[in-house]
Every structure is written in structure tokens, then in C-alpha cells.
Scaffold this motif. Structure first.
Motif, mmCIF file in Angstrom:
data_model
loop_
_atom_site.group_PDB
_atom_site.id
_atom_site.type_symbol
_atom_site.label_atom_id
_atom_site.label_comp_id
_atom_site.label_asym_id
_atom_site.label_seq_id
_atom_site.Cartn_x
_atom_site.Cartn_y
_atom_site.Cartn_z
ATOM 1 N N GLY A 25 -9.475 -4.724 -1.970
ATOM 2 C CA GLY A 25 -9.360 -5.870 -1.086
ATOM 3 C C GLY A 25 -7.933 -6.339 -0.888
ATOM 4 N N ARG A 26 -6.984 -5.766 -1.596
ATOM 5 C CA ARG A 26 -5.585 -6.172 -1.497
ATOM 6 C C ARG A 26 -4.764 -5.276 -0.575
ATOM 7 N N ILE A 27 -5.415 -4.389 0.158
ATOM 8 C CA ILE A 27 -4.710 -3.476 1.044
ATOM 9 C C ILE A 27 -4.410 -4.168 2.364
ATOM 10 N N VAL A 28 -3.166 -4.020 2.814
ATOM 11 C CA VAL A 28 -2.721 -4.550 4.096
ATOM 12 C C VAL A 28 -2.258 -3.373 4.931
ATOM 13 N N GLU A 29 -2.657 -3.343 6.186
ATOM 14 C CA GLU A 29 -2.258 -2.241 7.055
ATOM 15 C C GLU A 29 -1.215 -2.740 8.045
ATOM 16 N N LYS A 31 1.482 -0.957 10.926
ATOM 17 C CA LYS A 31 1.960 0.228 11.658
ATOM 18 C C LYS A 31 1.268 1.502 11.180
ATOM 19 N N ALA A 32 -0.050 1.455 11.045
ATOM 20 C CA ALA A 32 -0.914 2.574 10.664
ATOM 21 C C ALA A 32 -0.646 3.107 9.260
ATOM 22 N N VAL A 33 0.036 2.332 8.422
ATOM 23 C CA VAL A 33 0.267 2.708 7.028
ATOM 24 C C VAL A 33 -0.284 1.578 6.168
ATOM 25 N N GLN A 34 -0.978 1.937 5.094
ATOM 26 C CA GLN A 34 -1.579 0.944 4.221
ATOM 27 C C GLN A 34 -0.669 0.654 3.028
ATOM 28 N N TYR A 35 -0.517 -0.647 2.725
ATOM 29 C CA TYR A 35 0.318 -1.100 1.617
ATOM 30 C C TYR A 35 -0.489 -2.047 0.739
ATOM 31 N N CYS A 36 -0.116 -2.125 -0.541
ATOM 32 C CA CYS A 36 -0.722 -3.089 -1.458
ATOM 33 C C CYS A 36 0.071 -4.382 -1.363
ATOM 34 N N LYS A 37 -0.635 -5.498 -1.157
ATOM 35 C CA LYS A 37 0.089 -6.760 -1.010
ATOM 36 C C LYS A 37 0.414 -7.400 -2.353
ATOM 37 N N SER A 38 -0.060 -6.820 -3.463
ATOM 38 C CA SER A 38 0.191 -7.380 -4.787
ATOM 39 C C SER A 38 1.276 -6.644 -5.569
ATOM 40 N N TYR A 39 1.499 -5.381 -5.262
ATOM 41 C CA TYR A 39 2.419 -4.598 -6.071
ATOM 42 C C TYR A 39 3.246 -3.682 -5.192
ATOM 43 N N LEU A 40 4.506 -3.502 -5.523
ATOM 44 C CA LEU A 40 5.407 -2.683 -4.708
ATOM 45 C C LEU A 40 5.083 -1.195 -4.777
ATOM 46 N N ASN A 41 4.746 -0.694 -5.970
ATOM 47 C CA ASN A 41 4.490 0.733 -6.165
ATOM 48 C C ASN A 41 3.090 0.922 -6.754
ATOM 49 N N PRO A 42 2.066 1.106 -5.918
ATOM 50 C CA PRO A 42 0.698 1.233 -6.431
ATOM 51 C C PRO A 42 0.479 2.455 -7.319
ATOM 52 N N ALA A 43 1.207 3.531 -7.107
ATOM 53 C CA ALA A 43 1.035 4.737 -7.924
ATOM 54 C C ALA A 43 1.392 4.460 -9.382
ATOM 55 N N ALA A 44 2.342 3.576 -9.627
ATOM 56 C CA ALA A 44 2.741 3.247 -10.997
ATOM 57 C C ALA A 44 1.655 2.460 -11.715
ATOM 58 N N LYS A 45 0.877 1.652 -10.983
ATOM 59 C CA LYS A 45 -0.199 0.889 -11.609
ATOM 60 C C LYS A 45 -1.340 1.796 -12.053
ATOM 61 N N TRP A 46 -1.557 2.891 -11.341
ATOM 62 C CA TRP A 46 -2.637 3.816 -11.688
ATOM 63 C C TRP A 46 -2.169 4.884 -12.672
ATOM 64 N N PHE A 53 -4.938 -4.814 -10.754
ATOM 65 C CA PHE A 53 -5.080 -5.560 -9.509
ATOM 66 C C PHE A 53 -6.258 -5.073 -8.672
ATOM 67 N N ALA A 54 -6.888 -3.981 -9.045
ATOM 68 C CA ALA A 54 -7.944 -3.376 -8.241
ATOM 69 C C ALA A 54 -9.150 -4.308 -8.123
ATOM 70 N N THR A 55 -9.597 -4.541 -6.894
ATOM 71 C CA THR A 55 -10.776 -5.374 -6.668
ATOM 72 C C THR A 55 -12.029 -4.530 -6.499
ATOM 73 N N HIS A 56 -11.862 -3.247 -6.289
ATOM 74 C CA HIS A 56 -13.007 -2.369 -6.035
ATOM 75 C C HIS A 56 -13.482 -1.627 -7.277
ATOM 76 N N ALA A 57 -12.721 -1.651 -8.354
ATOM 77 C CA ALA A 57 -13.088 -0.944 -9.586
ATOM 78 C C ALA A 57 -12.965 -1.903 -10.758
ATOM 79 N N LYS A 58 -13.982 -1.919 -11.578
ATOM 80 C CA LYS A 58 -13.984 -2.777 -12.758
ATOM 81 C C LYS A 58 -13.992 -1.904 -14.004
ATOM 82 N N PRO A 59 -13.273 -2.306 -15.042
ATOM 83 C CA PRO A 59 -13.277 -1.499 -16.269
ATOM 84 C C PRO A 59 -14.625 -1.587 -16.973
#
Length: 81
Positions: A25-29, A31-46, A53-59
Motif C-alpha cells: 500500500g506504500r507504492i507510489v507511481e 512517470k510509469a515507474v513505481q517507488y516506495c514512499k516510505s523508504y529510499l531503497n526498497p531492495a535494502a529492506k528486503w 514497512f510492507a503492508t501486504h505481507a505479515k510476519p
């Protein structure tokens, strides 16, 4: 009052989301590219396995039931009195 500064996602600071972020739910689109509005580098969080910050997956939380010896429990309870 402070002026709300608009965020420019395409200026280079924000990295595009990765495939694990799909459905969040934190994805912002922009210019046809999707960005995370909570974190600068989403790959580092995963990188460690789960993005906090993920709203779609719960531990998954595993509840472990511990067996207590009733004789020892009664002894401990009598010592407190």
C-alpha cells in the motif's frame, strides 16, 4: 505553518520497487515507474528477508507452548507468600 514540500521521486534519490514489493500500500507511481514512499531503497529492506514497512505481507508468529511441572509451580508459588 510549514509549507508541504512536494516529493520528486524521479530525482535519483528514490530507487524503483522490486518484485517483492508488489501489492504494498506504500507504492507510489510516477512517470510509469513505481517507488516506495516510505523508504529510499526498497531492495535494502528486503535484503534480510522481510521489509518492516510492507503492508501486504505479515510476519508469521509461532506460539510455542511450554510444559510446566505442576509440582515445581506449586512450590514456587508457596515461596512467594
Amino acid at each position: 505553518m510549514q509549507n508541504q514540500a512536494t516529493v520528486n521521486y524521479s530525482d535519483g534519490r528514490f530507487q524503483p520497487v522490486i518484485d517483492k514489493c508488489e501489492g504494498c500500500g506504500r507504492i507510489v507511481e510516477e512517470k510509469a515507474v513505481q517507488y516506495c514512499k516510505s523508504y529510499l531503497n526498497p531492495a535494502a529492506k528486503w535484503k534480510l528477508g522481510f521489509c518492516n514497512f510492507a503492508t501486504h505481507a505479515k510476519p508469521e508468529i509461532n506460539i510455542i507452548k511450554v510444559r510446566i511441572n505442576p509440582l515445581k509451580a506449586a512450590k514456587r508459588a508457596s515461596k512467594r507468600k
